[in-house]
Design a protein around this motif. Structure first.
Motif, PDB file in Angstrom:
ATOM      1  N   GLY A 195      72.774 -69.096  65.531  1.00 54.32           N
ATOM      2  CA  GLY A 195      71.572 -68.707  65.398  1.00 54.32           C
ATOM      3  C   GLY A 195      70.711 -68.953  63.685  1.00 54.32           C
ATOM      4  N   GLU A 196      71.399 -69.503  63.737  1.00 51.28           N
ATOM      5  CA  GLU A 196      71.013 -70.144  62.170  1.00 51.28           C
ATOM      6  C   GLU A 196      70.243 -71.484  62.512  1.00 51.28           C
ATOM      7  N   PRO A 237      67.286 -77.725  68.372  1.00 53.98           N
ATOM      8  CA  PRO A 237      67.617 -76.326  69.406  1.00 53.98           C
ATOM      9  C   PRO A 237      69.398 -76.265  69.204  1.00 53.98           C
ATOM     10  N   THR A 238      70.355 -75.259  69.369  1.00 50.10           N
ATOM     11  CA  THR A 238      71.177 -74.846  69.654  1.00 50.10           C
ATOM     12  C   THR A 238      71.661 -73.591  71.234  1.00 50.10           C
ATOM     13  N   LEU A 239      72.519 -74.031  71.036  1.00 44.03           N
ATOM     14  CA  LEU A 239      73.022 -73.674  72.581  1.00 44.03           C
ATOM     15  C   LEU A 239      73.000 -71.367  71.959  1.00 44.03           C
ATOM     16  N   SER A 271      69.481 -70.558  73.144  1.00 40.68           N
ATOM     17  CA  SER A 271      69.218 -70.987  74.194  1.00 40.68           C
ATOM     18  C   SER A 271      69.322 -69.761  75.189  1.00 40.68           C
ATOM     19  N   LEU A 272      69.931 -68.548  74.399  1.00 40.91           N
ATOM     20  CA  LEU A 272      70.778 -67.111  75.054  1.00 40.91           C
ATOM     21  C   LEU A 272      69.591 -66.050  75.649  1.00 40.91           C
ATOM     22  N   PRO A 273      70.038 -65.272  76.682  1.00 37.89           N
ATOM     23  CA  PRO A 273      69.251 -64.383  75.720  1.00 37.89           C
ATOM     24  C   PRO A 273      69.694 -63.179  75.339  1.00 37.89           C
ATOM     25  N   SER A 274      69.146 -62.577  74.152  1.00 39.25           N
ATOM     26  CA  SER A 274      69.825 -61.628  73.195  1.00 39.25           C
ATOM     27  C   SER A 274      69.256 -60.206  72.723  1.00 39.25           C
ATOM     28  N   GLU A 296      61.917 -63.675  66.454  1.00 37.96           N
ATOM     29  CA  GLU A 296      61.102 -64.718  66.727  1.00 37.96           C
ATOM     30  C   GLU A 296      61.543 -65.833  68.189  1.00 37.96           C
ATOM     31  N   LYS A 297      62.539 -65.978  68.150  1.00 38.95           N
ATOM     32  CA  LYS A 297      63.094 -66.357  69.920  1.00 38.95           C
ATOM     33  C   LYS A 297      62.431 -65.312  70.716  1.00 38.95           C
ATOM     34  N   PRO A 298      61.825 -66.542  71.827  1.00 34.88           N
ATOM     35  CA  PRO A 298      61.060 -65.876  72.897  1.00 34.88           C
ATOM     36  C   PRO A 298      61.926 -65.649  74.015  1.00 34.88           C
ATOM     37  N   ASN A 299      63.066 -65.152  74.004  1.00 35.66           N
ATOM     38  CA  ASN A 299      63.980 -65.192  74.720  1.00 35.66           C
ATOM     39  C   ASN A 299      64.972 -64.020  74.251  1.00 35.66           C
ATOM     40  N   CYS A 300      64.470 -63.168  73.380  1.00 37.94           N
ATOM     41  CA  CYS A 300      64.752 -62.242  72.400  1.00 37.94           C
ATOM     42  C   CYS A 300      64.571 -60.987  72.805  1.00 37.94           C
TER      43      CYS A 300
END
Length: 288
Positions: free
Chosen positions: A22-23, A28-30, A33-36, A170-174
């Protein structure tokens, strides 16, 4: 759903092993893309105590100043029976049954990456805990937000920590787990301030109110917990952590959960909210 959570856990572990955690990156990295679920709070907000209550074990380093200096990716795995144990990804095939040793290894592994300075690092530590007392869940514990640098820390550390926290939330799936102490004005909460900036409608923010039992006599947190003074999409969850005296005496965490439940159940202010209060309920809601 449990199978899906397990799959995401495995992919996150693979990402970290490959150096993807996530740096900032031009591509975009894998991991991105993951929820957290990221745990955010100011120093002394009760962040560590909340995590330990969800897990039901003492395992996090404690002390003054910035104790969490690297992201901790904490994966909880519910087992049906057997003794609780922990594993670090950087120590494959080594099983920890002593959670005091887990705490020491977190400190030692932090020092290996940062030296014995008080600097921070974006490289996460991966810890898996297997227990019959947890729900299947992955949480990312981030360094506590601070306002001033102390001796031994670079002047940039305040901004460095904020930048690290932002890079996750900031990631929308966090999902943001915003930890705020009830004995401080919510308007000054570091967690709520930064959460509001990245998630202004509160669509993916869970508010957790700690230290409810430490509020001044004659005051209570009912308006916050009922969503009247600061509304989020999801109801606020109040928790009562162990006191410092309880921690010093190594009071059993499961017993502390029962005491927490009794506190809300027998409280004239919070009795009507008992069913959705406490660290055990918090864990179940986040897993869901």
């Amino acid at each position: 759903m449990d199978n899906l959570i397990t799959l995401v856990n495995k992919i996150q572990r693979a990402c970290t092993a490959l150096g993807d955690h996530g740096e900032e990156s031009a591509l975009p990295t894998l991991w991105d893309s993951l929820p957290s679920i990221a745990v955010v709070g100011g120093q002394s907000s009760g962040k560590s105590s909340v995590l330990e209550s969800v897990v039901g074990k003492d395992f996090l380093p404690r002390g003054s100043g910035i104790v969490t200096r690297r992201p901790l990716v904490l994966q909880l795995h519910k087992i049906q029976e057997g003794k609780e144990y922990a594993e670090f990804m950087h120590l494959p095939r080594k099983r920890f049954n002593d959670f005091a040793a887990v705490r020491k290894e977190i400190s030692d592994e932090t020092d290996r990456e940062t030296g014995r300075s008080k600097a921070i690092s974006t490289v996460p530590i991966h810890l898996s805990i297997f227990s019959p007392n947890v729900v299947n869940l992955t949480l990312i514990d981030l360094p506590g937000l601070t306002k001033v640098a102390v001796d031994g820390q670079p002047e940039s550390i305040v901004q460095d920590i904020e930048n690290m926290v932002r890079s996750y939330i900031e990631k929308p799936n966090c999902i943001i787990l915003a930890i705020s102490p009830a004995n401080q004005d919510l308007a000054t909460s570091d967690a709520i301030k930064i959460s509001r900036e990245v998630d202004p409608r509160g669509d993916r923010t869970f508010g957790v109110l700690t230290k409810i039992d430490l509020m001044d006599k004659g005051t209570d947190a009912v308006d916050i917990l009922e969503g009247k003074s600061y509304k989020l999409r999801y109801p606020w969850i109040g928790v009562v952590n162990r006191s410092q005296a309880d921690i010093n005496k190594s009071v059993d965490m499961i017993a502390a959960r029962r005491r927490e439940h009794e506190y809300f159940k027998n409280s004239p202010e919070y009795g009507h909210l008992t069913d959705r209060m406490g660290s055990e309920y918090l864990g179940k809601v986040l897993s869901k």
